[in-house]
Design a protein around this motif. Structure first.
Motif, PDB file in Angstrom:
ATOM      1  N   THR A   1      36.659  31.512  27.769  1.00  0.00           N
ATOM      2  CA  THR A   1      37.865  32.127  28.364  1.00  0.00           C
ATOM      3  C   THR A   1      37.600  33.596  28.743  1.00  0.00           C
ATOM      4  N   MET A   2      36.368  34.044  28.538  1.00  0.00           N
ATOM      5  CA  MET A   2      36.050  35.470  28.753  1.00  0.00           C
ATOM      6  C   MET A   2      36.358  35.928  30.176  1.00  0.00           C
ATOM      7  N   VAL A   3      35.931  35.164  31.176  1.00  0.00           N
ATOM      8  CA  VAL A   3      36.080  35.613  32.569  1.00  0.00           C
ATOM      9  C   VAL A   3      37.547  35.725  32.955  1.00  0.00           C
ATOM     10  N   ALA A   4      38.349  34.715  32.581  1.00  0.00           N
ATOM     11  CA  ALA A   4      39.785  34.761  32.891  1.00  0.00           C
ATOM     12  C   ALA A   4      40.418  35.985  32.236  1.00  0.00           C
ATOM     13  N   CYS A   5      40.004  36.277  31.019  1.00  0.00           N
ATOM     14  CA  CYS A   5      40.525  37.453  30.316  1.00  0.00           C
ATOM     15  C   CYS A   5      40.114  38.738  31.028  1.00  0.00           C
ATOM     16  N   LEU A   6      38.818  38.846  31.400  1.00  0.00           N
ATOM     17  CA  LEU A   6      38.339  40.051  32.090  1.00  0.00           C
ATOM     18  C   LEU A   6      39.114  40.306  33.375  1.00  0.00           C
ATOM     19  N   LYS A   7      39.405  39.226  34.124  1.00  0.00           N
ATOM     20  CA  LYS A   7      40.120  39.377  35.398  1.00  0.00           C
ATOM     21  C   LYS A   7      41.574  39.801  35.200  1.00  0.00           C
ATOM     22  N   SER A   8      42.086  39.604  33.976  1.00  0.00           N
ATOM     23  CA  SER A   8      43.490  39.971  33.717  1.00  0.00           C
ATOM     24  C   SER A   8      43.625  41.414  33.219  1.00  0.00           C
ATOM     25  N   ILE A   9      42.501  42.030  32.883  1.00  0.00           N
ATOM     26  CA  ILE A   9      42.525  43.419  32.375  1.00  0.00           C
ATOM     27  C   ILE A   9      42.737  44.383  33.541  1.00  0.00           C
ATOM     28  N   ASP A  10      43.506  45.444  33.321  1.00  0.00           N
ATOM     29  CA  ASP A  10      43.752  46.363  34.442  1.00  0.00           C
ATOM     30  C   ASP A  10      42.467  47.100  34.822  1.00  0.00           C
TER      31      ASP A  10
ATOM     32  N   GLY B   1      41.017  41.683  44.974  1.00  0.00           N
ATOM     33  CA  GLY B   1      41.409  41.226  43.643  1.00  0.00           C
ATOM     34  C   GLY B   1      40.354  41.681  42.643  1.00  0.00           C
ATOM     35  N   THR B   2      40.762  41.825  41.380  1.00  0.00           N
ATOM     36  CA  THR B   2      39.812  42.271  40.355  1.00  0.00           C
ATOM     37  C   THR B   2      38.678  41.260  40.200  1.00  0.00           C
ATOM     38  N   LEU B   3      37.438  41.749  40.356  1.00  0.00           N
ATOM     39  CA  LEU B   3      36.240  40.918  40.210  1.00  0.00           C
ATOM     40  C   LEU B   3      36.273  39.710  41.148  1.00  0.00           C
ATOM     41  N   GLU B   4      36.699  39.974  42.385  1.00  0.00           N
ATOM     42  CA  GLU B   4      36.718  38.919  43.411  1.00  0.00           C
ATOM     43  C   GLU B   4      36.104  39.456  44.694  1.00  0.00           C
ATOM     44  N   LYS B   5      35.646  38.546  45.547  1.00  0.00           N
ATOM     45  CA  LYS B   5      35.098  38.947  46.841  1.00  0.00           C
ATOM     46  C   LYS B   5      36.200  39.584  47.697  1.00  0.00           C
ATOM     47  N   PRO B   6      35.821  40.427  48.655  1.00  0.00           N
ATOM     48  CA  PRO B   6      36.834  41.017  49.548  1.00  0.00           C
ATOM     49  C   PRO B   6      37.460  39.943  50.441  1.00  0.00           C
ATOM     50  N   ARG B   7      38.699  40.209  50.858  1.00  0.00           N
ATOM     51  CA  ARG B   7      39.423  39.273  51.740  1.00  0.00           C
ATOM     52  C   ARG B   7      39.825  39.990  53.020  1.00  0.00           C
ATOM     53  N   PRO B   8      40.058  39.255  54.111  1.00  0.00           N
ATOM     54  CA  PRO B   8      40.470  39.908  55.364  1.00  0.00           C
ATOM     55  C   PRO B   8      41.769  40.698  55.191  1.00  0.00           C
ATOM     56  N   HIS B   9      41.882  41.770  55.947  1.00  0.00           N
ATOM     57  CA  HIS B   9      43.091  42.593  55.905  1.00  0.00           C
ATOM     58  C   HIS B   9      44.201  41.894  56.700  1.00  0.00           C
ATOM     59  N   PRO B  10      45.443  41.898  56.182  1.00  0.00           N
ATOM     60  CA  PRO B  10      46.534  41.205  56.907  1.00  0.00           C
ATOM     61  C   PRO B  10      46.968  41.897  58.199  1.00  0.00           C
TER      62      PRO B  10
END
Length: 553
Positions: free
Chosen positions: A268-277, A58-67
């Motif tokens: 609200t900056m972080v939520a906005c940043l995570k929504s940017i492509d 996910g954008t600006l998120e830690k990696p997650r296990p592969h399904p």
């Protein structure tokens, strides 16, 4: 009849030799099949390209296990690099879905088992880089084939996020950053869990990297999150103490990026940043500009790891207890600073004269916090052997020495000292690569030694893979470095393993401070002591002891 019998016997041998392969390998996500490459009568290597070690992040998120996947994944093509700006910084390429790794497994007469494992982390200033396919034209610099075959080790190269997507941080829990470091950690953990299926020993893993990759290796040894996942580490031209390794003011960068992409700078900056492509975010990274003596290039490297209270729970200097049982080998190239310093000083290249004033300005930028007193002290030290009329070679080579010391060598010596002082079972080794640059006397001045990244071609065996571009002495050096590196990965001692070495490399300790100078012509006289001790003391003790301008104000 006899010749025919010989031909049949050889054909039979070749037939059985080519059959040595892992075939389909079961991993936690599903089955994978690579490609087997014949290297000789009883040597082959299985190459697996593009195995996912985590899900699309996910954008600006830690990696997650592969399904996971069904069927057999054909691991024969490199994945894309992680999304990053082009070198011209005018466009971007790569993919968000980039958490993949590649594996080289060598075989002899039998399928290999219980081999040492080496995981490579690439450099690129935390802004660019990749180990997925060609780095330049068709030359794939990070092919693990030569190391795997010659050293009889498994080589793994991984992808991790860079630039904004990898390292943007607000400096607090809202956007902690270090996503690229978490990607590397996820890859190391995947290797630990799965490498036995590929013939590797999960209890004998070495991580190695260069530049930002060397810094990353350093951080991976210092974080508490890797306990038991690897045994040894090699940092080439980069450690946690490099002046560009930790961003001390990440929020400032986050605010700049937010303004560029049209996000508010309130809560609200972080939520906005995570929504940017992702592409827009990537292109919003602060640009790296040509340096000047007053504002060197290294100051532009601001998208880097942060002390986040989690991956790095404290300042790096306070985390060396986490590396106490890790064998550590680290070093630099003797002119590592050339690449950046030659960009900072406009008169550096060609036949132009470099005025002493430009050297002073560069040194002034590096000692800025200490004001005039710091500059005077440092300049006196660096110009002490100049005489009354220094030559241009003296002036220019001093500029390179200043850049090398400040950006790479002194931080690396500091890390080596702290590792040795905190070690329990972990051993410490120090090196200096001094092989002259291949460009010396061509596009570089004739006196230029080993520049930044010059070590890579030797570690990855390029003089063997592309013999026409190199001479016999380069093959000698490449053979030496592969021997030391893979012996170290196998036993924790660069002198002991499957490959012979030209000189015994002594352990580093804080009393004798021994190091090995790596060179094609090396012999016992290439063992040194107390690498550039005067200058290490200048930067780690004398200058820090002066009052800072902030303190005075």
């Amino acid at each position: 009849m006899e010749p025919l019998r010989t031909v049949l016997a050889v054909a039979l041998l070749l037939g059985t030799a080519s059959a040595v392969s892992l075939g389909v390998v079961k991993t936690e996500g599903g089955s994978v099949q690579g490609k087997n490459i014949r290297l000789g009568l009883f040597r082959s290597v299985d190459v697996f390209k593009g195995i996912p070690f985590a899900a699309k992040p996910g954008t600006l998120e830690k990696p997650r296990p592969h399904p996971g996947w069904t069927g057999v994944l054909k691991a024969t093509k490199f994945a894309q690099r992680c999304l990053q700006m082009s070198m011209l910084q005018t466009s971007a390429f790569g993919s968000e879905d980039c958490l993949y790794l590649n594996i080289w497994v060598p075989h002899g007469r039998q399928v290999s088992s219980n081999l040492p494992v080496m995981i490579w982390l690439y450099g690129g200033g935390f802004l660019v880089g990749g180990s997925m396919g060609p780095n330049f034209l068709n030359n794939y610099l990070y092919s693990g084939q030569e190391i795997a075959d010659r050293g009889d080790v498994i080589v793994v190269t991984v992808g991790y996020r860079v630039g904004t997507l990898g390292f943007l941080s607000t400096g607090d829990a809202a956007l902690p950053g270090n996503y690229g470091l978490w990607d590397q950690h996820a890859a190391i953990a995947w290797v630990h869990r799965n490498i036995r299926s590929f013939g590797g020993d999960p209890d004998n893993v070495t991580i190695f990297g260069e530049s930002a990759g060397g810094v990353s290796v350093s951080f991976q040894t210092l974080t508490p999150h890797n306990k038991g996942l690897f045994k040894r580490a090699i940092s080439q031209s980069g450690v946690a103490f490099c002046p560009w390794a930790v961003n001390k003011n990440p929020r400032q960068v986050a605010l700049q990026v937010a303004e560029k992409v049209g996000c508010p700078t309130d809560d609200t900056m972080v939520a906005c940043l995570k929504s940017i492509d992702a592409l827009t975010l990537t292109m919003a990274a602060p640009r790296v500009k040509p340096g000047t003596p007053d504002y060197p290039v290294v100051n532009y490297l601001v998208l880097s790891p942060v002390v986040d209270g989690d991956f790095l729970p404290d300042q790096p200097a306070n985390l060396f207890h986490n590396a106490a049982d890790i064998d550590y080998l680290a070093g630099v190239n003797n002119m590592d600073g050339h690449l950046l310093t030659s960009k900072d000083i406009p008169s550096f290249g060609g036949e132009k004269e470099t005025p002493v004033e430009e050297i002073k300005r560069l040194l002034g930028a590096y000692t800025k916090e200490k004001g005039q007193a710091g500059l005077d002290m440092a300049f006196a030290e660096y110009s002490s052997n100049w005489g009354s009329t220094p030559s241009q070679v003296s002036i220019k080579s001093t500029a390179v020495a200043i850049g090398t010391d400040y950006i790479f060598l002194v931080p690396t010596q500091a890390a080596i000292h702290l590792h040795a002082d905190n070690a329990r079972s972990g051993r410490t080794y120090s090196y200096l690569l001094s092989e002259p640059s291949l460009l010396a006397g061509r596009s570089y001045h004739h006196w230029v030694g080993a520049d930044h990244a010059d070590d890579l071609q030797y570690v990855f065996g390029k003089p063997f893979a592309t013999p026409k571009a190199y001479g016999d002495s380069h093959r000698d050096l490449s053979g030496y470095m592969i021997a030391y590196w893979t012996n170290f990965a196998r036993t924790g001692d660069p002198n002991k393993g499957k490959l012979k070495v030209p000189v015994t490399w002594p352990e580093f300790n804080s009393t004798t401070q021994q190091f090995l100078e790596l060179n094609a012509k090396m012999d016992e006289s290439y063992v040194g002591q107390k690498m550039r001790l005067r200058f290490v003391r200048l930067w780690t003790s004398t200058l820090p002891g002066l009052p800072s301008l902030n303190d005075i104000a």
